[in-house]
Design an enzyme around this catalytic site. Structure first.
Site, PDB file in Angstrom:
ATOM      1  N   GLU A   1       0.866  -1.183   0.000  1.00 42.63           N
ATOM      2  CA  GLU A   1       0.000   0.000   0.000  1.00 42.63           C
ATOM      3  C   GLU A   1       0.903   1.233   0.000  1.00 42.63           C
ATOM      4  OE1 GLU A   1      -3.589  -0.340   0.020  1.00 42.63           O
ATOM      5  OE2 GLU A   1      -2.726  -2.234  -0.581  1.00 42.63           O
TER       6      GLU A   1
ATOM      7  N   ASP B   1      -4.374  -4.626   6.012  1.00 42.60           N
ATOM      8  CA  ASP B   1      -4.801  -4.904   4.630  1.00 42.60           C
ATOM      9  C   ASP B   1      -5.353  -6.331   4.524  1.00 42.60           C
ATOM     10  OD1 ASP B   1      -4.630  -4.000   1.664  1.00 42.60           O
ATOM     11  OD2 ASP B   1      -3.652  -5.954   1.663  1.00 42.60           O
TER      12      ASP B   1
ATOM     13  N   LYS C   1      -9.212  -7.767   3.643  1.00 45.85           N
ATOM     14  CA  LYS C   1      -9.513  -8.778   2.614  1.00 45.85           C
ATOM     15  C   LYS C   1     -10.276  -9.949   3.214  1.00 45.85           C
ATOM     16  CE  LYS C   1      -5.561  -7.677  -0.276  1.00 45.85           C
ATOM     17  NZ  LYS C   1      -4.136  -7.923  -0.456  1.00 45.85           N
TER      18      LYS C   1
HETATM   19  N1  LIG Z   1      -1.017  -2.157  -5.593  1.00 44.87           N
HETATM   20  C1  LIG Z   1      -1.714  -3.292  -5.648  1.00 44.87           C
HETATM   21  O1  LIG Z   1      -1.193  -4.375  -5.968  1.00 44.87           O
HETATM   22  C2  LIG Z   1      -3.172  -3.290  -5.292  1.00 44.87           C
HETATM   23  C3  LIG Z   1      -3.770  -2.157  -4.800  1.00 44.87           C
HETATM   24  N2  LIG Z   1      -5.084  -2.199  -4.465  1.00 44.87           N
HETATM   25  C4  LIG Z   1      -5.709  -0.991  -3.958  1.00 44.87           C
HETATM   26  O2  LIG Z   1      -5.624   0.015  -4.954  1.00 44.87           O
HETATM   27  C5  LIG Z   1      -5.657   1.304  -4.323  1.00 44.87           C
HETATM   28  C6  LIG Z   1      -4.528   2.145  -4.856  1.00 44.87           C
HETATM   29  O3  LIG Z   1      -3.311   1.477  -4.548  1.00 44.87           O
HETATM   30  P1  LIG Z   1      -1.995   1.718  -5.401  1.00 44.87           P
HETATM   31  O4  LIG Z   1      -2.358   1.895  -6.834  1.00 44.87           O
HETATM   32  O5  LIG Z   1      -1.045   0.640  -5.044  1.00 44.87           O
HETATM   33  O6  LIG Z   1      -1.505   3.080  -4.780  1.00 44.87           O
HETATM   34  P2  LIG Z   1      -0.647   4.237  -5.481  1.00 44.87           P
HETATM   35  O7  LIG Z   1      -0.131   5.102  -4.393  1.00 44.87           O
HETATM   36  O8  LIG Z   1       0.312   3.635  -6.448  1.00 44.87           O
HETATM   37  O9  LIG Z   1      -1.713   5.009  -6.329  1.00 44.87           O
HETATM   38  C7  LIG Z   1      -2.696   5.777  -5.733  1.00 44.87           C
HETATM   39  C8  LIG Z   1      -2.935   6.947  -6.671  1.00 44.87           C
HETATM   40  O10 LIG Z   1      -4.098   7.655  -6.215  1.00 44.87           O
HETATM   41  C9  LIG Z   1      -3.788   9.045  -6.276  1.00 44.87           C
HETATM   42  N3  LIG Z   1      -4.685   9.689  -5.311  1.00 44.87           N
HETATM   43  C10 LIG Z   1      -4.616   9.648  -3.977  1.00 44.87           C
HETATM   44  N4  LIG Z   1      -5.602  10.381  -3.434  1.00 44.87           N
HETATM   45  C11 LIG Z   1      -6.330  10.875  -4.463  1.00 44.87           C
HETATM   46  C12 LIG Z   1      -7.477  11.692  -4.550  1.00 44.87           C
HETATM   47  N5  LIG Z   1      -8.083  12.165  -3.469  1.00 44.87           N
HETATM   48  N6  LIG Z   1      -7.943  11.996  -5.771  1.00 44.87           N
HETATM   49  C13 LIG Z   1      -7.358  11.537  -6.896  1.00 44.87           C
HETATM   50  N7  LIG Z   1      -6.253  10.745  -6.858  1.00 44.87           N
HETATM   51  C14 LIG Z   1      -5.749  10.426  -5.665  1.00 44.87           C
HETATM   52  C15 LIG Z   1      -2.337   9.141  -5.912  1.00 44.87           C
HETATM   53  O11 LIG Z   1      -1.767  10.345  -6.375  1.00 44.87           O
HETATM   54  C16 LIG Z   1      -1.769   7.932  -6.667  1.00 44.87           C
HETATM   55  O12 LIG Z   1      -1.440   8.232  -7.990  1.00 44.87           O
HETATM   56  C17 LIG Z   1      -5.544   1.058  -2.817  1.00 44.87           C
HETATM   57  O13 LIG Z   1      -6.825   1.162  -2.264  1.00 44.87           O
HETATM   58  C18 LIG Z   1      -5.055  -0.391  -2.752  1.00 44.87           C
HETATM   59  O14 LIG Z   1      -5.455  -1.046  -1.578  1.00 44.87           O
HETATM   60  C19 LIG Z   1      -5.845  -3.327  -4.625  1.00 44.87           C
HETATM   61  C20 LIG Z   1      -5.315  -4.454  -5.141  1.00 44.87           C
HETATM   62  C21 LIG Z   1      -3.906  -4.550  -5.480  1.00 44.87           C
HETATM   63  N1  LIG Z   2      -0.850  -4.166  -0.697  1.00 46.06           N
HETATM   64  C1  LIG Z   2      -1.661  -5.225  -1.196  1.00 46.06           C
HETATM   65  C2  LIG Z   2      -1.967  -5.010  -2.637  1.00 46.06           C
HETATM   66  C3  LIG Z   2      -3.128  -5.773  -3.063  1.00 46.06           C
HETATM   67  O1  LIG Z   2      -4.205  -5.734  -2.496  1.00 46.06           O
HETATM   68  C4  LIG Z   2      -0.960  -6.568  -1.011  1.00 46.06           C
HETATM   69  O2  LIG Z   2       0.193  -6.551  -0.647  1.00 46.06           O
HETATM   70  O3  LIG Z   2      -1.587  -7.615  -1.222  1.00 46.06           O
END
Ligand SMILES: NC(=O)C1=CN([C@@H]2O[C@H](COP(=O)(O)OP(=O)(O)OC[C@H]3O[C@@H](n4cnc5c(N)ncnc54)[C@H](O)[C@@H]3O)[C@@H](O)[C@H]2O)C=CC1
Ligand SMILES: N[C@@H](CC=O)C(=O)O
Length: 244
Positions: free
Chosen positions: A93, A104, A108
């Protein structure tokens, strides 16, 4: 569609509000990416139940970042260095303490259990955090410098497991009518939950149909590509008129 787990995986009242809005408005809500990134875990649970099956228990590795960390960690190089790499790769995250604390994974597990029809409160999941108090206390912009607080405790846990011939895995477990737990465990090297590599999630589902041997789903569980694929799958399913 959303990958964010805080809607369905936090307070029970919020989960209920989302289900109610889903039913009364007829709106679609694509949540595939919330558990297992691109893996069809929620879809499988729902398909089993739509066919009349009842879910008895769920156990497995639900964190892609913790899976990756525990696959990479060799007890020699500092654990904190691997956490920084996992963050850079986009597996953790934005604040890696969300993963390391077990929060996290708790989210899940709550999403999965609630998808079986059980109204589980967040407080009913026992969570064993890997985050020492010193690391928990620092502000977000100081997290990366403070990650070294993980090194000594993880080295000790690793050495203990290594001496016993075991493997460390961060595991979530729930049994119908029983406890729900999330935490670091030592498993035998030939345990099914020790298998996998990289960011692999590995989830076992026991049900009426899969009572003796569970149905097992395994594959990469974190990273931009697989997560985006799950969001795209939901978008295409909605466009095709399928009810999610
Ligand atoms: N990275 C992964 O493998 C996975 C992530 N997720 C979920 O996806 C979501 C995003 O995670 P990531 O992509 O890893 O994070 P990240 O930090 O790479 O991307 C988040 C993006 O959202 C933008 N952001 C934050 N607040 C905002 C707002 N108020 N308005 C518009 N944009 C905003 C940030 O600038 C950033 O570009 C989280 O909820 C995470 O739990 C779910 C499954 C897998
Ligand atoms: N931070 C999460 C991303 C997917 O949900 C993980 O490590 O599994």
């Amino acid at each position: 569609m959303e990958p964010n787990k805080r809607g369905q995986g936090a307070a029970l009242a919020r989960w209920r509000a989302i289900q109610s809005a889903r039913q009364t408005s007829g709106a679609h809500y694509g949540d595939s990416a919330t558990v297992g990134a691109g893996l069809p875990i929620l879809r499988t649970l729902r398909a089993l139940q739509a066919g009349g099956d009842r879910i008895h228990a769920i156990a497995g590795v639900l964190s892609g970042s913790l899976a990756w960390l525990l696959h990479q960690y060799d007890g020699l190089r500092p654990f904190s260095g691997f956490v920084r790499q996992a963050w850079q790769a986009g597996y953790t995250e934005p604040d890696p303490r969300e993963d390391l604390s077990g929060e996290d994974v708790r989210r899940k597990l709550l999403i999965l259990v609630r998808a079986t029809g059980v109204a589980l409160h967040a407080r009913q999941v026992q969570v064993a955090s890997l985050v020492p108090p010193a690391l928990a206390a620092v502000p977000v912009d100081g997290v990366h410098a403070a990650l070294t607080a993980l090194d000594a405790p993880l080295r000790a846990r690793y050495a203990e497991a290594w001496k016993a011939g075991g493997r460390l895995r961060y595991i979530a477990r729930w049994q119908a009518g029983g406890p729900a737990q999330v935490g670091l465990a030592m498993v035998p090297a030939d345990d099914p939950l020790a298998a996998g590599s990289g960011t692999d999630n590995r989830v076992a589902i026991w049900s009426d149909r899969y009572a003796r041997q569970p149905l097992v789903l395994q594959g990469p569980g974190a990273g931009a590509e697989v997560t985006a694929a799950a969001l795209l799958d939901d978008a295409l399913a909605i466009q095709a008129g399928q009810r999610l």
